[in-house]
Scaffold this motif. Structure first.
Motif, PDB file in Angstrom:
ATOM      1  N   PHE B 127       0.816  -1.213   0.000  1.00  0.00           N
ATOM      2  CA  PHE B 127       0.000   0.000   0.000  1.00  0.00           C
ATOM      3  C   PHE B 127       0.855   1.270   0.000  1.00  0.00           C
ATOM      4  N   PHE B 128       2.070   1.145   0.519  1.00  0.00           N
ATOM      5  CA  PHE B 128       2.878   2.353   0.732  1.00  0.00           C
ATOM      6  C   PHE B 128       3.980   2.536  -0.307  1.00  0.00           C
ATOM      7  N   VAL B 129       4.529   1.446  -0.774  1.00  0.00           N
ATOM      8  CA  VAL B 129       5.656   1.573  -1.696  1.00  0.00           C
ATOM      9  C   VAL B 129       5.447   0.683  -2.913  1.00  0.00           C
ATOM     10  N   PRO B 130       6.040   1.069  -4.029  1.00  0.00           N
ATOM     11  CA  PRO B 130       5.910   0.226  -5.234  1.00  0.00           C
ATOM     12  C   PRO B 130       6.774  -1.027  -5.088  1.00  0.00           C
ATOM     13  N   LEU B 131       6.137  -2.181  -5.131  1.00  0.00           N
ATOM     14  CA  LEU B 131       6.878  -3.434  -4.964  1.00  0.00           C
ATOM     15  C   LEU B 131       6.923  -4.188  -6.275  1.00  0.00           C
ATOM     16  N   ARG B 132       7.982  -4.943  -6.466  1.00  0.00           N
ATOM     17  CA  ARG B 132       7.962  -5.924  -7.557  1.00  0.00           C
ATOM     18  C   ARG B 132       8.722  -7.163  -7.086  1.00  0.00           C
ATOM     19  N   ILE B 133       8.273  -8.302  -7.493  1.00  0.00           N
ATOM     20  CA  ILE B 133       8.923  -9.550  -7.087  1.00  0.00           C
ATOM     21  C   ILE B 133       9.378 -10.266  -8.347  1.00  0.00           C
ATOM     22  N   GLU B 134      10.690 -10.243  -8.590  1.00  0.00           N
ATOM     23  CA  GLU B 134      11.212 -10.808  -9.837  1.00  0.00           C
ATOM     24  C   GLU B 134      11.290 -12.326  -9.792  1.00  0.00           C
ATOM     25  N   HIS B 135      11.573 -12.852  -8.613  1.00  0.00           N
ATOM     26  CA  HIS B 135      11.741 -14.317  -8.508  1.00  0.00           C
ATOM     27  C   HIS B 135      10.849 -14.862  -7.400  1.00  0.00           C
ATOM     28  N   PRO B 136       9.549 -14.968  -7.663  1.00  0.00           N
ATOM     29  CA  PRO B 136       8.613 -15.374  -6.595  1.00  0.00           C
ATOM     30  C   PRO B 136       8.929 -16.744  -5.994  1.00  0.00           C
ATOM     31  N   VAL B 137       9.426 -17.667  -6.812  1.00  0.00           N
ATOM     32  CA  VAL B 137       9.715 -19.004  -6.276  1.00  0.00           C
ATOM     33  C   VAL B 137      10.841 -18.924  -5.254  1.00  0.00           C
ATOM     34  N   PHE B 138      11.884 -18.167  -5.602  1.00  0.00           N
ATOM     35  CA  PHE B 138      12.989 -18.009  -4.660  1.00  0.00           C
ATOM     36  C   PHE B 138      12.549 -17.248  -3.409  1.00  0.00           C
ATOM     37  N   MET B 139      11.661 -16.279  -3.638  1.00  0.00           N
ATOM     38  CA  MET B 139      11.163 -15.524  -2.498  1.00  0.00           C
ATOM     39  C   MET B 139      10.487 -16.481  -1.503  1.00  0.00           C
ATOM     40  N   ALA B 140       9.626 -17.333  -2.055  1.00  0.00           N
ATOM     41  CA  ALA B 140       8.925 -18.299  -1.194  1.00  0.00           C
ATOM     42  C   ALA B 140       9.917 -19.243  -0.517  1.00  0.00           C
ATOM     43  N   LEU B 141      10.932 -19.650  -1.273  1.00  0.00           N
ATOM     44  CA  LEU B 141      11.937 -20.567  -0.740  1.00  0.00           C
ATOM     45  C   LEU B 141      12.682 -19.924   0.432  1.00  0.00           C
ATOM     46  N   PHE B 142      13.116 -18.680   0.236  1.00  0.00           N
ATOM     47  CA  PHE B 142      13.808 -17.977   1.320  1.00  0.00           C
ATOM     48  C   PHE B 142      12.911 -17.812   2.545  1.00  0.00           C
ATOM     49  N   LEU B 143      11.668 -17.488   2.257  1.00  0.00           N
ATOM     50  CA  LEU B 143      10.713 -17.282   3.347  1.00  0.00           C
ATOM     51  C   LEU B 143      10.579 -18.555   4.182  1.00  0.00           C
ATOM     52  N   VAL B 144      10.360 -19.679   3.487  1.00  0.00           N
ATOM     53  CA  VAL B 144      10.132 -20.944   4.190  1.00  0.00           C
ATOM     54  C   VAL B 144      11.394 -21.386   4.927  1.00  0.00           C
ATOM     55  N   LEU B 145      12.544 -21.330   4.238  1.00  0.00           N
ATOM     56  CA  LEU B 145      13.778 -21.818   4.853  1.00  0.00           C
ATOM     57  C   LEU B 145      14.162 -20.970   6.072  1.00  0.00           C
ATOM     58  N   THR B 146      14.000 -19.656   5.936  1.00  0.00           N
ATOM     59  CA  THR B 146      14.360 -18.785   7.047  1.00  0.00           C
ATOM     60  C   THR B 146      13.424 -19.011   8.230  1.00  0.00           C
ATOM     61  N   ALA B 147      12.133 -19.088   7.933  1.00  0.00           N
ATOM     62  CA  ALA B 147      11.167 -19.294   9.010  1.00  0.00           C
ATOM     63  C   ALA B 147      11.452 -20.607   9.736  1.00  0.00           C
ATOM     64  N   LEU B 148      11.733 -21.656   8.973  1.00  0.00           N
ATOM     65  CA  LEU B 148      12.016 -22.956   9.593  1.00  0.00           C
ATOM     66  C   LEU B 148      13.287 -22.906  10.429  1.00  0.00           C
ATOM     67  N   THR B 149      14.333 -22.351   9.833  1.00  0.00           N
ATOM     68  CA  THR B 149      15.625 -22.320  10.524  1.00  0.00           C
ATOM     69  C   THR B 149      15.518 -21.576  11.849  1.00  0.00           C
ATOM     70  N   PHE B 150      14.901 -20.399  11.801  1.00  0.00           N
ATOM     71  CA  PHE B 150      14.881 -19.601  13.020  1.00  0.00           C
ATOM     72  C   PHE B 150      13.815 -20.062  14.013  1.00  0.00           C
ATOM     73  N   SER B 151      12.813 -20.775  13.534  1.00  0.00           N
ATOM     74  CA  SER B 151      11.902 -21.411  14.486  1.00  0.00           C
ATOM     75  C   SER B 151      12.647 -22.514  15.231  1.00  0.00           C
ATOM     76  N   LEU B 152      13.544 -23.179  14.508  1.00  0.00           N
ATOM     77  CA  LEU B 152      14.386 -24.189  15.170  1.00  0.00           C
ATOM     78  C   LEU B 152      15.319 -23.536  16.189  1.00  0.00           C
ATOM     79  N   VAL B 153      15.892 -22.390  15.794  1.00  0.00           N
ATOM     80  CA  VAL B 153      16.744 -21.659  16.735  1.00  0.00           C
ATOM     81  C   VAL B 153      15.924 -21.344  17.997  1.00  0.00           C
ATOM     82  N   GLY B 154      14.701 -20.870  17.766  1.00  0.00           N
ATOM     83  CA  GLY B 154      13.831 -20.553  18.895  1.00  0.00           C
ATOM     84  C   GLY B 154      13.551 -21.779  19.746  1.00  0.00           C
ATOM     85  N   PHE B 155      13.269 -22.878  19.094  1.00  0.00           N
ATOM     86  CA  PHE B 155      12.982 -24.128  19.799  1.00  0.00           C
ATOM     87  C   PHE B 155      14.155 -24.510  20.700  1.00  0.00           C
ATOM     88  N   ILE B 156      15.358 -24.366  20.150  1.00  0.00           N
ATOM     89  CA  ILE B 156      16.566 -24.696  20.925  1.00  0.00           C
ATOM     90  C   ILE B 156      16.676 -23.764  22.136  1.00  0.00           C
TER      91      ILE B 156
END
Lengths: 309, 253
Positions: B127-156
């Motif tokens: 809503f505030f800034v012009p966004l563009r996502i050139e590599h949506p698959v990679f974006m999703a991949l980074f999102l999932v991997l980061t969320a998983l990794t740091f949820s594991l960090v949290g779990f530890i």
């Protein structure tokens, strides 16, 4: 003889600080029985249960649940066991229904609202099903813990001090529930330091102290074997003191001098009853009635634990 | 595989989140949105574009990463710490569940929640800034991997923490500074060379850089390096969790 549903062999536990909570405990629990483990605080009851349920690691020995080693085949072993812990630990913000259903899921069973409803009704929790746990009284929380354990239809139920801090009415209800569960084939192991509870409920009683299982006995057998008995002599004329002639018999006067109480070992070769009665008539004491009384489990227990010290 | 148990833990954890939507969802989304309102709109208008991307848009991937990191760690840690704290963990330990299933349930729920929040921030940013996502698959991949990794960090952290204070310390004293210094608000190319080198030791840099690349195709380090790094973090976390469970460390006596 059928295979015991729970077999504990050489179980020992030494905590990191060196405290020996269990010293090579052996115990077989028969299918469908109610076994009470009786012992003072710190005797090792909770440690024993925790090891069987998988909450604490044993230092040595094995636990076999219906033929399954509880470490190597923990899934098969644990799925048969329901545990009602001693502490009232609950998820304060969950509802009764959610927390009980959650327990069933944890044990790998598909949701079964009809079963959960039955459990809640049996425990008089049905009208509280939408209440959050923090809104419940201590007695109600205790029921919820039982409901959680029953939600996954266990074959063995551990009740760790189930009636600690519970009022008389709820205690009676729980005893009734335990009997009903036994009727349906569930094996029940309860720990308690209320002797009345063990006496009331159990088929067999194990006494545990300082991490050792002193013995496990059929309740009736135990009381017969270890019980000292009392002979109560109701006198026709009250006495002011035990006559000198009878002093060496170890008699006590009670009920304002109206009765003489003679304590003896029911299993001794000579109970001394004949000699006592002879001495009574020699002293010219006349009695109108004689009565014998079995000592309660409480007396037995106190004696045992005292001897063990 | 005890699927019912995984489902039960996951559901339980998600319920916990949705029971307190204000605290769990609205508050973090608003506070993160404030960053791009203030930094992007107010300050960004005075900053020139970075490699063809307006400053407001430039910081969005970093802000989403910051959200994912802090939320993953706090959800992952709280989920397992709380039963330990209240004692309800007895049930988990006595249930016929494997450690793998326990981790799947808790970490899965923590990661899901932080991803939901990340996506909400992304939508709000739109809503505030012009966004563009050139590599949506990679974006999703980074999102999932980061969320998983740091949820594991949290779990530890949740397993190791001995008290509430320790539980709060890591997110506040480790994750936040690393995020701020990891190129969320700037490209490390603007730093003096010595600080560029030091920044390369910051794991968060690789996450922000890779994530930003999936949006605008620009990055501080090559995207393959970012992917390898996150793979290493994930493997390290799995290793630590595996060790904790094998030994029962801080869970069983």
């Amino acid at each position: 003889m059928p295979q015991p549903i729970l077999s504990i062999a050489g179980l020992s536990k030494t905590y990191d600080d060196g405290f020996e909570a269990l010293k090579s405990v052996d115990l077989d629990v028969e299918r469908g029985e109610i076994l009470a483990l009786l012992g003072p605080n710190g005797a090792g009851k909770t440690t024993l249960i925790s090891i069987v349920c998988g909450i604490t690691n044993a230092t040595g020995g094995t636990v076999t649940v219906d033929g399954h080693d509880n470490v190597r085949e923990y899934r098969a072993a644990r799925s048969q066991i329901g545990l009602v812990p001693q502490e009232l630990t609950t998820d304060a913000f969950e509802t009764v229904w959610a927390t009980v259903s959650h327990s069933r899921g944890l044990f790998g069973l598909k949701p079964n609202p009809a079963h959960i409803e039955k459990v809640l009704r049996d425990l008089s929790l049905w009208d509280k099903k939408d209440n959050r746990l923090r809104e419940l009284s201590g007695g109600m929380k205790r029921r919820v813990l039982i409901a959680k354990a029953l939600s996954h239809e266990p074959r063995i139920l551990f009740l760790d001090e189930p009636t600690a801090g519970v009022d008389v009415e709820l205690r009676k209800e729980m005893w009734a529930l335990v009997r009903e569960l036994r009727q349906s084939g569930v094996t029940i192991i309860l720990t308690t330091h209320y002797i009345a509870e063990a006496e009331e409920m159990a088929d067999r009683i194990g006494v545990i102290n300082h991490g050792q299982l002193l013995f496990v006995e059929d309740k009736g057998e135990l009381m017969r074997k270890l019980g000292s008995k009392q002979l109560i002599v109701q006198l026709q004329e009250p006495l002011e003191a035990v006559p000198d002639a009878l002093a060496k018999q170890g008699l006590e006067l009670s009920e304002g001098g109206g009765t003489l109480v003679y304590t003896y070992d029911a299993h001794a070769e000579r109970t001394g009853i004949a000699a006592l009665l002879a001495a009574l008539s020699e002293a010219g004491l006349r009695y109108k009635d004689l009565q014998t009384r079995q000592s309660s489990l409480e007396d037995i227990f106190v004696n045992l634990v005292r001897e063990d010290k | 595989m005890n699927l019912e148990a995984i489902r039960a833990i996951y559901k339980f954890e998600m319920n916990r989140t949705f029971r307190t939507p204000l605290q769990s969802i609205i508050a973090p989304v608003i506070s993160t949105s404030l960053y791009f309102v203030v930094f992007g709109a107010a300050i960004g208008s005075r900053i020139t574009e970075i490699e063809g991307v307006s400053y407001g848009a430039f910081i969005v991937p970093g802000l989403i990463m910051m959200m994912i990191l802090t939320q993953s760690v706090s959800n992952g840690s709280f989920g397992i710490y709380f039963p330990k704290f209240t004692g309800t963990i007895y049930e988990l330990l006595s249930a016929p569940v494997s450690y793998f299933e326990v981790v799947l349930g808790y970490v899965g729920a923590a990661a899901t929640k932080s991803m939901i929040l990340g996506i909400l921030v992304l939508l709000t940013a739109g809503f505030f800034v012009p966004l563009r996502i050139e590599h949506p698959v990679f974006m999703a991949l980074f999102l999932v991997l980061t969320a998983l990794t740091f949820s594991l960090v949290g779990f530890i952290i949740g397993i190791l923490a001995k008290g509430m204070e320790q539980l709060q310390t890591v997110p506040l004293l480790v994750i936040m500074p690393l995020t701020f210094l990891g190129g969320t608000f700037y490209s490390i190319n603007v730093l003096p060379e010595i600080w560029q080198t030091i920044s390369l030791a910051n794991p968060v840099l690789y996450l922000v850089s890779g994530f930003r690349w999936s949006f605008y195709g620009i990055s501080d380090v090559d995207v393959s390096v970012s992917l390898v790094m996150i793979g290493i973090f994930l493997a390290a976390c799995i290793g630590v969790v595996g060790w904790i469970f094998r030994t029962g460390y801080r869970l069983k006596s």
